[in-house]
Enzyme design. Structure first.
Site, PDB file in Angstrom:
ATOM      1  N   SER A  95     -51.761  11.948   9.318  1.00  0.00           N
ATOM      2  CA  SER A  95     -52.768  12.814   8.716  1.00  0.00           C
ATOM      3  C   SER A  95     -54.137  12.526   9.325  1.00  0.00           C
ATOM      4  CB  SER A  95     -52.812  12.514   7.217  1.00  0.00           C
ATOM      5  OG  SER A  95     -53.938  13.114   6.631  1.00  0.00           O
ATOM      6  N   TYR A 151     -53.587   6.463  -0.214  1.00  0.00           N
ATOM      7  CA  TYR A 151     -52.723   7.406   0.511  1.00  0.00           C
ATOM      8  C   TYR A 151     -52.985   7.299   2.024  1.00  0.00           C
ATOM      9  CZ  TYR A 151     -51.363  11.783   2.755  1.00  0.00           C
ATOM     10  OH  TYR A 151     -50.844  12.712   3.625  1.00  0.00           O
ATOM     11  N   LYS A 194     -50.646   5.804   5.341  1.00  0.00           N
ATOM     12  CA  LYS A 194     -50.365   6.464   6.635  1.00  0.00           C
ATOM     13  C   LYS A 194     -50.781   5.559   7.795  1.00  0.00           C
ATOM     14  CE  LYS A 194     -48.708  10.418   5.204  1.00  0.00           C
ATOM     15  NZ  LYS A 194     -47.313  10.753   5.409  1.00  0.00           N
TER      16      LYS A 194
HETATM   17  P1  NAD Z   1     -44.357  17.801  -0.049  1.00  0.00           P
HETATM   18  O1  NAD Z   1     -44.606  16.910  -1.221  1.00  0.00           O
HETATM   19  O2  NAD Z   1     -44.224  19.252  -0.300  1.00  0.00           O
HETATM   20  O3  NAD Z   1     -43.066  17.298   0.745  1.00  0.00           O
HETATM   21  C1  NAD Z   1     -42.688  15.931   0.807  1.00  0.00           C
HETATM   22  C2  NAD Z   1     -41.211  15.870   0.444  1.00  0.00           C
HETATM   23  O4  NAD Z   1     -40.782  14.507   0.517  1.00  0.00           O
HETATM   24  C3  NAD Z   1     -40.925  16.349  -0.982  1.00  0.00           C
HETATM   25  O5  NAD Z   1     -39.879  17.292  -0.950  1.00  0.00           O
HETATM   26  C4  NAD Z   1     -40.516  15.086  -1.741  1.00  0.00           C
HETATM   27  O6  NAD Z   1     -39.568  15.361  -2.744  1.00  0.00           O
HETATM   28  C5  NAD Z   1     -39.946  14.243  -0.594  1.00  0.00           C
HETATM   29  N1  NAD Z   1     -40.018  12.780  -0.832  1.00  0.00           N
HETATM   30  C6  NAD Z   1     -41.086  12.047  -1.205  1.00  0.00           C
HETATM   31  N2  NAD Z   1     -40.756  10.752  -1.282  1.00  0.00           N
HETATM   32  C7  NAD Z   1     -39.432  10.656  -0.942  1.00  0.00           C
HETATM   33  C8  NAD Z   1     -38.525   9.587  -0.843  1.00  0.00           C
HETATM   34  N3  NAD Z   1     -38.880   8.335  -1.137  1.00  0.00           N
HETATM   35  N4  NAD Z   1     -37.256   9.852  -0.452  1.00  0.00           N
HETATM   36  C9  NAD Z   1     -36.859  11.124  -0.168  1.00  0.00           C
HETATM   37  N5  NAD Z   1     -37.704  12.180  -0.267  1.00  0.00           N
HETATM   38  C10 NAD Z   1     -38.967  11.942  -0.643  1.00  0.00           C
HETATM   39  O7  NAD Z   1     -45.525  17.508   1.000  1.00  0.00           O
HETATM   40  P2  NAD Z   1     -45.861  18.270   2.354  1.00  0.00           P
HETATM   41  O8  NAD Z   1     -47.184  18.938   2.184  1.00  0.00           O
HETATM   42  O9  NAD Z   1     -44.706  19.047   2.821  1.00  0.00           O
HETATM   43  O10 NAD Z   1     -46.112  17.014   3.307  1.00  0.00           O
HETATM   44  C11 NAD Z   1     -45.112  16.505   4.163  1.00  0.00           C
HETATM   45  C12 NAD Z   1     -45.664  15.273   4.868  1.00  0.00           C
HETATM   46  O11 NAD Z   1     -46.845  15.613   5.581  1.00  0.00           O
HETATM   47  C13 NAD Z   1     -46.063  14.134   3.917  1.00  0.00           C
HETATM   48  O12 NAD Z   1     -45.692  12.906   4.504  1.00  0.00           O
HETATM   49  C14 NAD Z   1     -47.558  14.259   3.845  1.00  0.00           C
HETATM   50  O13 NAD Z   1     -48.181  13.016   3.553  1.00  0.00           O
HETATM   51  C15 NAD Z   1     -47.906  14.746   5.239  1.00  0.00           C
HETATM   52  N6  NAD Z   1     -49.177  15.478   5.297  1.00  0.00           N
HETATM   53  C16 NAD Z   1     -49.360  16.564   4.498  1.00  0.00           C
HETATM   54  C17 NAD Z   1     -50.586  17.238   4.515  1.00  0.00           C
HETATM   55  C18 NAD Z   1     -50.839  18.425   3.622  1.00  0.00           C
HETATM   56  O14 NAD Z   1     -52.010  18.764   3.421  1.00  0.00           O
HETATM   57  N7  NAD Z   1     -49.814  19.094   3.091  1.00  0.00           N
HETATM   58  C19 NAD Z   1     -51.605  16.798   5.378  1.00  0.00           C
HETATM   59  C20 NAD Z   1     -51.369  15.689   6.192  1.00  0.00           C
HETATM   60  C21 NAD Z   1     -50.144  15.038   6.154  1.00  0.00           C
HETATM   61  N1  UFG Z   2     -62.577  21.857  -2.213  1.00  0.00           N
HETATM   62  C1  UFG Z   2     -63.321  22.533  -3.172  1.00  0.00           C
HETATM   63  N2  UFG Z   2     -62.709  22.843  -4.345  1.00  0.00           N
HETATM   64  C2  UFG Z   2     -61.407  22.526  -4.615  1.00  0.00           C
HETATM   65  C3  UFG Z   2     -60.662  21.833  -3.635  1.00  0.00           C
HETATM   66  C4  UFG Z   2     -61.292  21.511  -2.443  1.00  0.00           C
HETATM   67  O1  UFG Z   2     -64.484  22.839  -2.965  1.00  0.00           O
HETATM   68  O2  UFG Z   2     -60.919  22.836  -5.720  1.00  0.00           O
HETATM   69  C5  UFG Z   2     -63.204  21.556  -0.912  1.00  0.00           C
HETATM   70  C6  UFG Z   2     -63.248  20.083  -0.547  1.00  0.00           C
HETATM   71  O3  UFG Z   2     -64.416  19.477  -1.067  1.00  0.00           O
HETATM   72  C7  UFG Z   2     -63.185  20.135   0.981  1.00  0.00           C
HETATM   73  C8  UFG Z   2     -62.350  21.382   1.280  1.00  0.00           C
HETATM   74  O4  UFG Z   2     -62.406  22.171   0.095  1.00  0.00           O
HETATM   75  O5  UFG Z   2     -64.483  20.357   1.495  1.00  0.00           O
HETATM   76  C9  UFG Z   2     -60.897  21.060   1.572  1.00  0.00           C
HETATM   77  O6  UFG Z   2     -60.361  20.246   0.532  1.00  0.00           O
HETATM   78  P1  UFG Z   2     -58.786  19.977   0.393  1.00  0.00           P
HETATM   79  O7  UFG Z   2     -58.598  19.151  -0.845  1.00  0.00           O
HETATM   80  O8  UFG Z   2     -58.031  21.240   0.498  1.00  0.00           O
HETATM   81  O9  UFG Z   2     -58.452  19.135   1.700  1.00  0.00           O
HETATM   82  P2  UFG Z   2     -59.022  17.746   2.220  1.00  0.00           P
HETATM   83  O10 UFG Z   2     -59.630  17.994   3.567  1.00  0.00           O
HETATM   84  O11 UFG Z   2     -59.870  17.082   1.224  1.00  0.00           O
HETATM   85  O12 UFG Z   2     -57.698  16.859   2.350  1.00  0.00           O
HETATM   86  C10 UFG Z   2     -56.469  17.386   2.812  1.00  0.00           C
HETATM   87  C11 UFG Z   2     -55.348  16.626   2.135  1.00  0.00           C
HETATM   88  C12 UFG Z   2     -55.355  15.202   2.587  1.00  0.00           C
HETATM   89  C13 UFG Z   2     -55.248  15.164   4.074  1.00  0.00           C
HETATM   90  C14 UFG Z   2     -56.384  15.937   4.686  1.00  0.00           C
HETATM   91  C15 UFG Z   2     -56.266  15.968   6.179  1.00  0.00           C
HETATM   92  O13 UFG Z   2     -55.513  16.664   0.730  1.00  0.00           O
HETATM   93  O14 UFG Z   2     -54.264  14.520   2.046  1.00  0.00           O
HETATM   94  O15 UFG Z   2     -56.372  17.267   4.190  1.00  0.00           O
HETATM   95  O16 UFG Z   2     -54.981  16.338   6.557  1.00  0.00           O
HETATM   96  F1  UFG Z   2     -55.297  13.894   4.495  1.00  0.00           F
END
Ligand code: NAD
Ligand code: UFG
Length: 353
Positions: free
Chosen positions: A131, A155, A159
């Site tokens: 991330s 979190y 990572k």
């Molecule tokens: P998500 O929660 O929708 O998907 C994660 C999946 O992993 C879920 O289906 C959950 O049930 C499964 N899971 C969690 N722990 C587990 C375990 N111990 N064993 C088996 N399954 C397990 O999240 P997502 O948005 O699809 O994210 C996928 C990956 O990408 C995550 O590792 C997350 O940290 C990373 N990521 C997501 C974002 C984002 O904004 N969505 C940004 C950066 C990184």
């Molecule tokens: N924001 C608002 N109102 C809300 C939610 C968010 O104003 O209700 C703003 C935040 O302050 C930020 C922007 O919208 O400026 C984006 O916020 P998000 O929460 O959507 O995303 P972030 O960039 O804070 O973080 C996300 C994931 C993290 C990940 C990161 C980079 O939540 O886990 O993107 O991948 F690490």
């Protein structure tokens, strides 16, 4: 005569989740065989039923926790896995501050178990969901892979720890002069949004969304009253926070490029390399709200409130390395991201329920 290479079998951990389910569609459509393992802690099997609906192919699914070594080993015995895409993990920043042990146990220990089982099975190609949150604060808002790391919550630290562990595994292979060393791509996602164009799969957060885009979508559909804009006094053109939003389908295509490269000589045996997956362009919170109103014709009520602790003013990717080495770049624009988010949200106002 040209040799016809059989497509590889990919294990997708966390494949029932938001990004994982989109990866399942793209992998299947690219001709890969695929096996999903998920403990359903943050997803429902309905997402995989929808994946089957989109692709017309059955999904092989194991409901198991990646920390369950015996269950995971069993999967590697039954299935001839070539490569793993590791999405499984917990991802809520606020929850990670309240329950750090849960996050370190699930994300870090889970990855340790996964890599132990992979190594025992001789499977050493791994694509890991990292991330942008691993980066430390920087005076330059456009983040490159060589910027210093400095996550500010459990979190993010989970990572970074995983990235460190994976780098150490690669180094250990060199020391031990193993014959088949690890090949690892650390994909650092910026802000994934959007949904598959069919509107059948998308992001289905539990409870009230933490992230901006699902929050806007739930306001537009009438589930929530108004968006709280966290601060309008940042040093940005309109004062609100700027992020690099990337369409989830573009993002998962980056994973397909990564598994192709890992499987080729272009990626050095023993390498463990980070790649930013972002568009390279940022949008402010107000620009996102305006785009949503313009594309959907809906009104998105909002109010300006105080800053959210831990938020940066501006953060967007330098995606050049992914283009140069993986041959990948994001194709979809902001209007595509908004239209596909809305298509999913309006067709599934209660998510998968
Ligand atoms: P998500 O929660 O929708 O998907 C994660 C999946 O992993 C879920 O289906 C959950 O049930 C499964 N899971 C969690 N722990 C587990 C375990 N111990 N064993 C088996 N399954 C397990 O999240 P997502 O948005 O699809 O994210 C996928 C990956 O990408 C995550 O590792 C997350 O940290 C990373 N990521 C997501 C974002 C984002 O904004 N969505 C940004 C950066 C990184
Ligand atoms: N924001 C608002 N109102 C809300 C939610 C968010 O104003 O209700 C703003 C935040 O302050 C930020 C922007 O919208 O400026 C984006 O916020 P998000 O929460 O959507 O995303 P972030 O960039 O804070 O973080 C996300 C994931 C993290 C990940 C990161 C980079 O939540 O886990 O993107 O991948 F690490």
């Amino acid at each position: 005569m040209a040799k016809i290479m059989a497509k590889k079998k990919i294990l997708v951990t966390g494949g029932a989740g938001y990004i994982g389910s989109h990866a399942c569609v793209e992998l299947t459509q690219a001709g890969y065989e695929m096996v999903v393992v998920d403990n359903l802690s943050n997803s429902k099997t309905q997402s995989l039923v929808r994946v089957e609906q989109i692709t017309g192919k059955p999904v092989t699914f194991y409901q198991a926790d990646i920390r369950d070594k015996a269950a995971l080993t069993d999967i590697f015995v039954k299935e001839a896995i070539d490569t793993v895409i590791h999405f499984a993990g917990l991802k809520a920043v606020g929850e990670s501050c309240a329950k750090p042990q849960l996050y370190y146990h699930n994300n870090v220990y889970g990855t340790l178990v996964l890599t132990e089982v992979m190594a025992a099975a001789g499977v050493k190609q791994l694509v890991f969901s990292s991330s942008a949150t691993v980066y430390g604060e920087s005076t330059c808002p456009q983040y490159s892979e060589d910027f210093p790391l400095g996550p500010i919550n459990p979190y993010g630290r989970s990572k970074t720890m995983i990235e460190d562990i994976l780098r150490d595994l690669s180094r250990a292979d060199a020391i031990n002069q193993v014959q088949t060393p690890w090949k690892i791509a650390l994909l650092r996602y910026f802000n994934p949004i959007g949904a598959h164009a069919s509107g059948l799969i998308g992001e289905d957060p539990n409870g009230i969304p933490n992230n901006l885009m699902p929050y806007i979508a739930q306001v537009a559909v009438g589930k929530l009253k108004q968006v709280s804009v966290f601060g309008n006094d940042y040093p940005t053109p309109d004062g609100t926070g700027i992020r690099d939003y990337i369409h989830v389908v573009d993002l998962v295509k980056g994973h397909i490029k990564a598994i192709e490269i890992l499987d080729s000589d272009a990626f050095a045996a023993g390498a463990c390399k980070p790649y930013n997956l972002g568009t390279g362009r940022g949008y402010s919170v107000l620009e996102m709200i305006q785009a949503f109103e313009r594309v959907t014709g809906r009104t998105v009520n909002y109010q300006i409130v105080g800053r959210r602790a831990g938020d940066l003013a501006e953060c967007f990717a330098n995606p050049d390395l992914a283009f140069k080495e993986l041959g990948w770049k994001a194709e979809k624009n902001l209007d595509d991201m908004v239209a596909d988010t809305w298509n999913w949200q309006s067709n599934n106002p209660q998510g998968y329920e």
